[in-house]
Write a protein that holds these residues in place. Structure first.
Motif, PDB file in Angstrom:
ATOM      1  N   ALA A 127       1.032  -1.198   0.042  1.00 38.41           N
ATOM      2  CA  ALA A 127      -0.054  -0.079   0.045  1.00 38.41           C
ATOM      3  C   ALA A 127       1.031   1.224  -0.047  1.00 38.41           C
ATOM      4  N   GLY A 128       0.335   2.481  -0.147  1.00 36.33           N
ATOM      5  CA  GLY A 128       1.065   3.609  -0.435  1.00 36.33           C
ATOM      6  C   GLY A 128       1.695   4.103   0.917  1.00 36.33           C
ATOM      7  N   VAL A 140      -4.639  -6.230   1.148  1.00 36.77           N
ATOM      8  CA  VAL A 140      -5.316  -7.570   0.949  1.00 36.77           C
ATOM      9  C   VAL A 140      -6.145  -7.359  -0.144  1.00 36.77           C
ATOM     10  N   ASN A 141      -5.972  -8.121  -1.427  1.00 36.99           N
ATOM     11  CA  ASN A 141      -6.989  -8.092  -2.677  1.00 36.99           C
ATOM     12  C   ASN A 141      -7.678  -9.200  -2.720  1.00 36.99           C
TER      13      ASN A 141
END
Length: 563
Positions: free
Chosen positions: A185-186, A192-193
């Motif tokens: 993530a940024g 989690v996808n």
């Protein structure tokens, strides 16, 4: 191409009809086409299921699927790919006879029409009115629909649905698998996808319990990889909460050994969803395989007859009037070859072997003169003709037309190549021609909706755990629409939309109707309309204009009545 037909040669050749009787293809073979258990639904008595024995269950059903069900699936996939049983026809023709093997494209055509008609315009996801579920406000519904839209875009939902539909049309069943991946993530954390993939029905199955609802107990995905001529089978089992990975095995019958501890998947149910094309789990053209084989054999024999006709035998009566230029070796009285002074063989003209140039377009014939015993002669007139058989072209055409008509009638598939299908038919006439297709489509759409809704419930359960949505049961309010993909008449669509507005239909209804012409989804069009009103409040509104016209018409009509 399916995994089983590209890597697993054993599975492929098990579907090939070798060993049939002479001059026959599978349609003429006695008995059933497939194994009696080739389309069996796997079940375990609820009271006897124990997840601690999952490896034993997987081993048992894996062997059965590979040995009894895979042949049917591979055969249907062959037909769809144009590799039908006619290619393996044991015709036993002589070497000098034509022996063409022509496979028709009917399975591919029927599947393409069925997929395009049902899903060519995609599935429309809509949320019911919030009043359908007390306590739910619009913000929660909007949040859910936004999440679903983002999920569908991430998994390329349009392509996924068409792939599932194609598998249903070909084999009668389809499978999809939900799983999760982790990406950075940024902010340095991990995201989690939720991912989705379509499984080949040749490599997947689901086992159910015996309760009245037939809940799934576990699903299995297995496949073979042939690397460096060393086949290895990879097997994974999915239960309601865990994923079991097994060590690769050399053959399906080998014992299964777990590769590490089971993993949690957090979907709340078996993440493999099975779709059914119909209650019997049959493909769209599977019941007509006999007709397809008959058509393939008929057009193959027509091609053979045409080729045999072009290679007809030339029959000559009488003598050929050509120079006697064929030579032969001169032999002495002792039968040995005669040599000249230089030691070379001596040649002479052979009076019994005239030279015939088979490439010449001209042939000279003369009558045969035969001496009779009484001193007279008999003259036999000369002639030349090809020995052929008469081709019953009209009978062939009638036979083929009847088979084609039966195939399309039985499968409720419109034959757009039929000169009577299109033309200037009215909307009502076209509706009757598509009536059978529409009945099949409605039933199949209902079954398809069950699979998609199960997918949404699995994803919503995961979102609920992650606090992405407040209540996972919200997804039960989502409805699916399957607009048929018919030839477009945008002018007629827009005119009908204007008539709907004049009749007092809501903008939401009209924008949903116009999606077919504009390609803009209903929600997006309504948002555009809202932004347009906010940014330019003085802009004339189409609804207001139509309402004013309607009021004016009513006033004019009232004046006429007063007069």
């Amino acid at each position: 191409m399916a995994i089983n037909t590209s890597d697993d040669s054993q599975a492929y050749y098990a579907s090939v009809p070798f060993g049939l009787q002479k001059d026959s293809i599978r349609m003429l073979k006695g008995g059933t086409r497939f194994d009696r258990e080739s389309n069996k639904v796997y079940r375990i008595p609820t009271s006897q299921y124990n997840e601690d024995n999952i490896s034993d269950y997987v081993h048992m059903f894996l062997e059965h699927h590979y040995n009894h069900q895979l042949t049917r699936i591979a055969t249907l996939q062959r037909y769809y790919e144009g590799d039908s049983d006619i290619h393996y026809w044991k015709s036993d023709k002589s070497k000098n006879r034509a022996d063409n093997r022509i496979a028709s494209g009917h399975p591919h055509y029927i599947t393409t029409m069925r997929v395009g008609y049902s899903l060519g315009k995609g599935i429309q996801y809509q949320y019911n009115s919030p009043t359908d579920k007390p306590g739910v406000d619009n913000a929660e519904a909007d949040n859910l629909m936004q999440r679903i839209d983002e999920f569908n875009k991430a998994i390329d939902e349009d392509y996924i649905e068409k792939t599932i539909k194609k598998s249903l049309s070909v084999t009668g069943r389809a499978f999809e698998l939900l799983y999760t991946t982790v990406s950075p993530a940024g902010n340095g954390d991990k995201k989690v996808n939720v991912e989705l993939t379509v499984l080949d029905p040749a490599n997947a199955f689901v086992v159910y319990d015996t309760n009245i609802h037939q809940s799934s107990l576990f699903g299995v995905y297995y496949y073979m990889v042939n690397y460096n001529d060393k086949p290895r089978f990879y097997v994974t089992a999915y239960t309601a909460n865990k994923v079991y990975h097994y060590e690769p095995i050399n053959s399906v019958g080998d014992d299964l050994v777990l590769a590490g501890e089971p993993e949690e998947h957090f979907f709340g149910r078996v993440p493999i969803t099975e779709y059914a094309n119909n209650d019997e789990r049959l493909g769209d053209w599977e019941p007509d395989l006999d007709l397809i084989d008959s058509y393939d054999k008929a057009i193959s024999e027509m091609a053979n007859s045409e080729e045999d006709f072009s290679n007809a035998t030339l029959v000559v009566n009488g003598d050929i009037d050509v120079p006697q230029t064929m030579k032969k070796i001169v032999k002495g009285k002792d039968g040995n070859p005669v040599y000249d002074d230089n030691g070379d063989l001596v040649w002479e003209i052979d009076p019994n072997s005239p030279y015939l140039n088979t490439l010449s377009k001209v042939m000279y014939l003369k009558p045969s003169i035969i001496n009779n015993a009484n001193g007279g002669v008999t003259v036999v007139p000369s002639s030349a003709e090809y020995l052929t058989k008469e081709l019953p072209i009209d009978n062939w055409k009638s036979h083929l037309d009847e088979i084609i008509r039966d195939i399309y009638t039985d499968t409720n598939t419109p034959n757009v190549s039929d000169e009577n299908f299109g033309g200037n038919s009215s909307g009502v006439a076209m509706a009757y021609k598509l009536f059978g297709s529409d009945q099949i489509r409605e039933t199949q759409n209902d079954l398809f909706s069950r699979g998609v809704k199960r997918r949404l419930r699995l994803v919503a359960h995961f979102w609920g755990i992650k606090n992405v949505i407040p209540d996972e049961t919200l997804v039960n309010n989502v409805t699916l629409n399957f607009p048929p993909n018919l030839p477009k008449n945008d002018t007629e669509t827009i005119t009908n939309a204007m008539n709907l507005l004049k009749a007092g239909a809501s903008q939401e209804t009209v924008f949903g109707y116009l999606t077919a012409a504009t390609g803009v989804k209903q929600e997006e069009e309504m948002q555009r309309k809202k932004e347009q009103a906010e940014n330019d409040p003085d802009r004339l509104d189409a609804n207001m204009f139509n309402q004013q016209n309607q009021n004016q018409d009513e006033q004019d009509s009232g004046k006429e009545d007063d007069e």
